[in-house]
Design an enzyme around this catalytic site. Structure first.
Site, PDB file in Angstrom:
ATOM      1  N   THR A  12      19.946  60.001  57.386  1.00 56.73           N
ATOM      2  CA  THR A  12      19.369  61.298  57.055  1.00 56.73           C
ATOM      3  C   THR A  12      20.213  61.882  55.940  1.00 56.73           C
ATOM      4  OG1 THR A  12      18.441  63.300  58.003  1.00 56.73           O
ATOM      5  CG2 THR A  12      20.710  62.835  58.562  1.00 56.73           C
ATOM      6  N   LYS A  44      15.699  68.854  60.966  1.00 53.35           N
ATOM      7  CA  LYS A  44      17.114  68.620  61.226  1.00 53.35           C
ATOM      8  C   LYS A  44      17.975  69.803  60.810  1.00 53.35           C
ATOM      9  CE  LYS A  44      16.047  63.919  60.058  1.00 53.35           C
ATOM     10  NZ  LYS A  44      16.241  62.909  59.028  1.00 53.35           N
ATOM     11  N   GLY A  58      22.686  72.220  60.289  1.00 49.79           N
ATOM     12  CA  GLY A  58      21.975  70.988  59.986  1.00 49.79           C
ATOM     13  C   GLY A  58      22.732  69.838  60.607  1.00 49.79           C
ATOM     14  N   SER A 137      23.372  59.536  55.442  1.00 50.54           N
ATOM     15  CA  SER A 137      23.340  58.335  54.608  1.00 50.54           C
ATOM     16  C   SER A 137      23.141  58.648  53.134  1.00 50.54           C
ATOM     17  CB  SER A 137      22.247  57.389  55.090  1.00 50.54           C
ATOM     18  OG  SER A 137      20.991  58.034  55.053  1.00 50.54           O
ATOM     19  N   CYS A 171      18.310  56.976  48.226  1.00 49.49           N
ATOM     20  CA  CYS A 171      18.583  56.528  49.598  1.00 49.49           C
ATOM     21  C   CYS A 171      17.269  56.231  50.333  1.00 49.49           C
ATOM     22  CB  CYS A 171      19.372  57.603  50.353  1.00 49.49           C
ATOM     23  SG  CYS A 171      19.700  57.169  52.082  1.00 49.49           S
ATOM     24  N   THR A 174      16.190  58.544  53.345  1.00 47.96           N
ATOM     25  CA  THR A 174      15.999  59.965  53.060  1.00 47.96           C
ATOM     26  C   THR A 174      14.648  60.147  52.400  1.00 47.96           C
ATOM     27  OG1 THR A 174      18.383  60.216  52.689  1.00 47.96           O
ATOM     28  CG2 THR A 174      16.966  61.945  51.792  1.00 47.96           C
TER      29      THR A 174
END
Length: 185
Positions: A12, A44, A58, A137, A171, A174
């Protein structure tokens, strides 16, 4: 991968940006299991209001673990109203020393509009340099992008959104489906 290894939830990106008297925390919505996207619209980033005191948090990592930590943070904030730093340190101490909490795999970015902290299971409560923090990540991608954007005339929300878009382009864990919460000092 060995037969008995479960791929686990992965990745995430969460970013916190403080600029112009405002703090924005933004997070993507992707939940992945191994190489499969399970959900693209997860929230999140959450607003907590223990005792009428607003905090935005978060999380990255295991969702169940993060919710456990958020509940603990709310309890700490109720015990120390208006003292995010103290509540964060108390949570980090418990997380580091409690045998149950030690197994939790998550990280948090929290703010009350004044302070901005990253809380880890290693007992860390870190106040970021340069008014930007990022975890997950894609966190390093978002962090680098936001730091590059901080010197311009952009506001905190625009910086967070642009940095998250860059992270989502790089990423694979994401996405661009953001939850954004802003809080003022």
């Amino acid at each position: 991968m060995a037969e008995n290894e479960f791929p686990g939830w992965h990745g995430t990106t969460i970013i916190g940006v403080r600029k112009g008297g405002k703090v924005v925390i933004a997070g993507d919505g992707q939940v992945s299991l191994g190489q499969t996207v399970i959900k693209g619209t997860a929230r999140k980033v959450r607003r907590l209001s223990p005792g009428g005191f607003d905090v935005v948090a978060g999380f990255a990592g295991s969702t169940a673990d993060a919710f456990t930590l958020l509940e603990r943070l709310e309890t700490k904030l109720e015990a120390t109203p208006g003292q995010l730093a103290r509540a964060s340190v108390e949570l980090a101490k418990d997380w580091r020393t409690d045998k149950y909490l030690q197994k939790l795999e998550a990280m948090l970015i929290v703010t009350d509009g004044k302070d901005l902290f990253v809380i880890t299971g290693a007992g860390d409560v870190l106040e970021p340099e340069h008014d930007v923090a990022a975890i997950g990540s894609g966190g390093n991608f978002a962090l680098a992008a936001a730091r590059g954007l901080m010197e311009g005339d952009l506001d905190a929300e625009t910086i967070a959104r642009k940095a998250m878009a860059i992270a989502a382009d790089i990423c694979v864990y994401t996405n661009g489906n953001l939850t954004v919460e802003e809080i003022s000092q």
